[in-house]
Design a protein around this motif. Structure first.
Motif, short mmCIF file in Angstrom:
data_model
loop_
_atom_site.label_atom_id
_atom_site.label_comp_id
_atom_site.label_asym_id
_atom_site.label_seq_id
_atom_site.Cartn_x
_atom_site.Cartn_y
_atom_site.Cartn_z
N ILE A 3 -9.72 1.55 1.57
CA ILE A 3 -8.26 1.72 1.54
C ILE A 3 -7.65 0.76 0.53
CG2 ILE A 3 -6.15 1.40 2.89
CD1 ILE A 3 -7.74 2.48 5.31
N ALA A 4 -8.15 -0.47 0.49
CA ALA A 4 -7.62 -1.46 -0.45
C ALA A 4 -7.81 -1.00 -1.90
CB ALA A 4 -8.27 -2.81 -0.22
N TYR A 5 -8.94 -0.37 -2.19
CA TYR A 5 -9.17 0.14 -3.54
C TYR A 5 -8.21 1.28 -3.86
CZ TYR A 5 -13.50 -2.57 -4.07
OH TYR A 5 -14.43 -3.56 -4.19
N TRP A 6 -7.93 2.14 -2.87
CA TRP A 6 -6.95 3.19 -3.07
C TRP A 6 -5.57 2.57 -3.35
CZ3 TRP A 6 -7.88 7.91 -4.39
CH2 TRP A 6 -9.05 8.54 -3.98
N CYS A 7 -5.29 1.46 -2.68
CA CYS A 7 -4.03 0.76 -2.92
C CYS A 7 -3.95 0.24 -4.35
CB CYS A 7 -3.85 -0.38 -1.92
SG CYS A 7 -3.56 0.16 -0.22
N ILE A 8 -5.08 -0.23 -4.88
CA ILE A 8 -5.12 -0.68 -6.27
C ILE A 8 -4.77 0.50 -7.19
CG2 ILE A 8 -6.68 -1.35 -8.16
CD1 ILE A 8 -8.02 -3.29 -6.27
N LEU A 9 -5.39 1.64 -6.96
CA LEU A 9 -5.12 2.81 -7.78
C LEU A 9 -3.65 3.21 -7.68
CD1 LEU A 9 -6.01 5.14 -9.60
CD2 LEU A 9 -6.68 6.39 -7.53
N PHE A 10 -3.13 3.26 -6.47
CA PHE A 10 -1.74 3.63 -6.28
C PHE A 10 -0.82 2.67 -7.02
CE2 PHE A 10 2.32 3.22 -4.10
CZ PHE A 10 2.75 4.54 -4.05
N MET A 11 -1.05 1.37 -6.85
CA MET A 11 -0.19 0.38 -7.47
C MET A 11 -0.31 0.39 -8.99
SD MET A 11 1.77 -0.78 -5.25
CE MET A 11 2.58 -1.83 -6.44
N GLY A 12 -1.47 0.74 -9.49
CA GLY A 12 -1.61 0.84 -10.94
C GLY A 12 -0.76 1.95 -11.53
N LEU A 13 -0.50 2.98 -10.73
CA LEU A 13 0.30 4.11 -11.18
C LEU A 13 1.77 4.03 -10.77
CD1 LEU A 13 -2.29 6.92 -10.34
CD2 LEU A 13 -1.79 5.93 -12.60
N PHE A 14 2.07 3.26 -9.74
CA PHE A 14 3.42 3.23 -9.17
C PHE A 14 4.52 2.80 -10.16
CE2 PHE A 14 6.62 1.32 -6.16
CZ PHE A 14 7.11 2.54 -5.72
N LEU A 61 -2.25 -10.35 -9.77
CA LEU A 61 -2.59 -11.15 -8.60
C LEU A 61 -3.08 -10.26 -7.46
CD1 LEU A 61 -2.72 -14.06 -7.59
CD2 LEU A 61 -0.43 -13.76 -6.67
N PHE A 62 -2.44 -9.12 -7.26
CA PHE A 62 -2.87 -8.18 -6.22
C PHE A 62 -4.26 -7.65 -6.51
CE2 PHE A 62 -2.95 -3.66 -4.74
CZ PHE A 62 -3.13 -3.93 -3.40
N LEU A 82 -3.60 -5.65 4.77
CA LEU A 82 -2.74 -6.46 3.90
C LEU A 82 -2.43 -5.73 2.60
CD1 LEU A 82 -4.39 -9.91 4.62
CD2 LEU A 82 -2.02 -9.26 5.15
N ALA A 83 -3.41 -5.00 2.07
CA ALA A 83 -3.18 -4.22 0.85
C ALA A 83 -2.14 -3.13 1.12
CB ALA A 83 -4.48 -3.62 0.35
N MET A 84 -2.24 -2.47 2.27
CA MET A 84 -1.24 -1.46 2.63
C MET A 84 0.13 -2.10 2.82
SD MET A 84 -3.20 1.32 5.06
CE MET A 84 -3.65 0.13 6.31
N GLY A 85 0.14 -3.30 3.39
CA GLY A 85 1.40 -4.03 3.54
C GLY A 85 2.02 -4.32 2.19
N PHE A 86 1.19 -4.71 1.23
CA PHE A 86 1.69 -4.97 -0.12
C PHE A 86 2.28 -3.69 -0.73
CE2 PHE A 86 1.07 -5.11 -4.74
CZ PHE A 86 1.84 -6.22 -5.05
N VAL A 87 1.57 -2.60 -0.60
CA VAL A 87 2.06 -1.32 -1.15
C VAL A 87 3.40 -0.95 -0.51
CG1 VAL A 87 1.63 1.17 -1.23
CG2 VAL A 87 -0.20 -0.43 -1.82
N LEU A 113 4.46 -10.88 -1.61
CA LEU A 113 3.70 -12.05 -2.07
C LEU A 113 2.88 -12.64 -0.93
CD1 LEU A 113 3.01 -14.05 -4.34
CD2 LEU A 113 5.03 -15.37 -3.63
N VAL A 114 3.46 -12.70 0.25
CA VAL A 114 2.75 -13.20 1.43
C VAL A 114 1.51 -12.34 1.70
CG1 VAL A 114 2.90 -13.48 3.94
CG2 VAL A 114 4.73 -14.37 2.46
N CYS A 115 1.65 -11.02 1.56
CA CYS A 115 0.50 -10.13 1.77
C CYS A 115 -0.63 -10.45 0.79
CB CYS A 115 0.91 -8.67 1.60
SG CYS A 115 1.91 -8.00 2.95
N VAL A 116 -0.28 -10.65 -0.46
CA VAL A 116 -1.31 -10.95 -1.47
C VAL A 116 -1.96 -12.29 -1.20
CG1 VAL A 116 -1.71 -11.39 -3.92
CG2 VAL A 116 -0.25 -9.51 -3.22
N VAL A 117 -1.19 -13.31 -0.93
CA VAL A 117 -1.76 -14.62 -0.65
C VAL A 117 -2.63 -14.57 0.60
CG1 VAL A 117 -1.19 -17.01 0.00
CG2 VAL A 117 0.07 -15.87 -1.85
N ALA A 118 -2.20 -13.80 1.60
CA ALA A 118 -2.98 -13.66 2.82
C ALA A 118 -4.34 -13.01 2.55
CB ALA A 118 -2.20 -12.86 3.86
N ILE A 119 -4.40 -12.12 1.58
CA ILE A 119 -5.70 -11.51 1.23
C ILE A 119 -6.66 -12.60 0.78
CG2 ILE A 119 -6.91 -9.97 -0.37
CD1 ILE A 119 -4.40 -8.17 -0.31
#
Length: 123
Positions: A3-14, A61-62, A82-87, A113-119
């Motif tokens: 799921i976190a990798y899917w979040c990376i893909l989503f955020m790269g396109l968002f 950073l994410f 946490l990745a979903m929280g960031f998204v 930012l808290v989500c990313v630091v928490a990761i």
């Protein structure tokens, strides 16, 4: 793929969504000089363009957090949450930017930012 990798893909396109909103309607839009055209915009177009820039700025950073956590075998369920929280916070961030809610936008930005630091602390 996690799921976190899917979040990376989503955020790269968002950020492209924010760019599309900034150019919505293409009234007088000059694709030959898009940055100059965007620099002259006001209102929601200017805010969408600013949101686009900030969305791009938040990516390194994410991306690093998720990849490092994966390499370190951090608990995947926590990293995914946490990745979903960031998204979700970044989606809310764009909404807040477009709605011109600066205080709420800053709070949402901080939550992301808290989500990313928490990761990183899952390692």
């Amino acid at each position: 793929m996690t799921i976190a990798y899917w979040c990376i893909l989503f955020m790269g396109l968002f950020p492209i969504v924010a760019a599309g909103i900034a150019k919505k309607g293409f009234e007088g839009y000059d694709n030959g000089m898009p940055r100059q055209w965007l620099a002259q915009q006001t209102g929601f177009r200017a805010r969408a363009n600013a949101a686009q820039a900030n969305l791009f700025e938040s990516l390194p950073l994410f991306f690093a957090a998720v990849i490092i956590a994966s390499m370190a075998n951090a608990p995947q369920n926590r990293v995914d949450l946490l990745a979903m929280g960031f998204v979700l916070t970044r989606i809310a961030y764009l909404i807040c930017y477009l709605a011109n809610w600066p205080t709420t936008r800053s709070i949402v930005w901080l939550a992301g930012l808290v989500c990313v630091v928490a990761i990183f602390f899952q390692i």
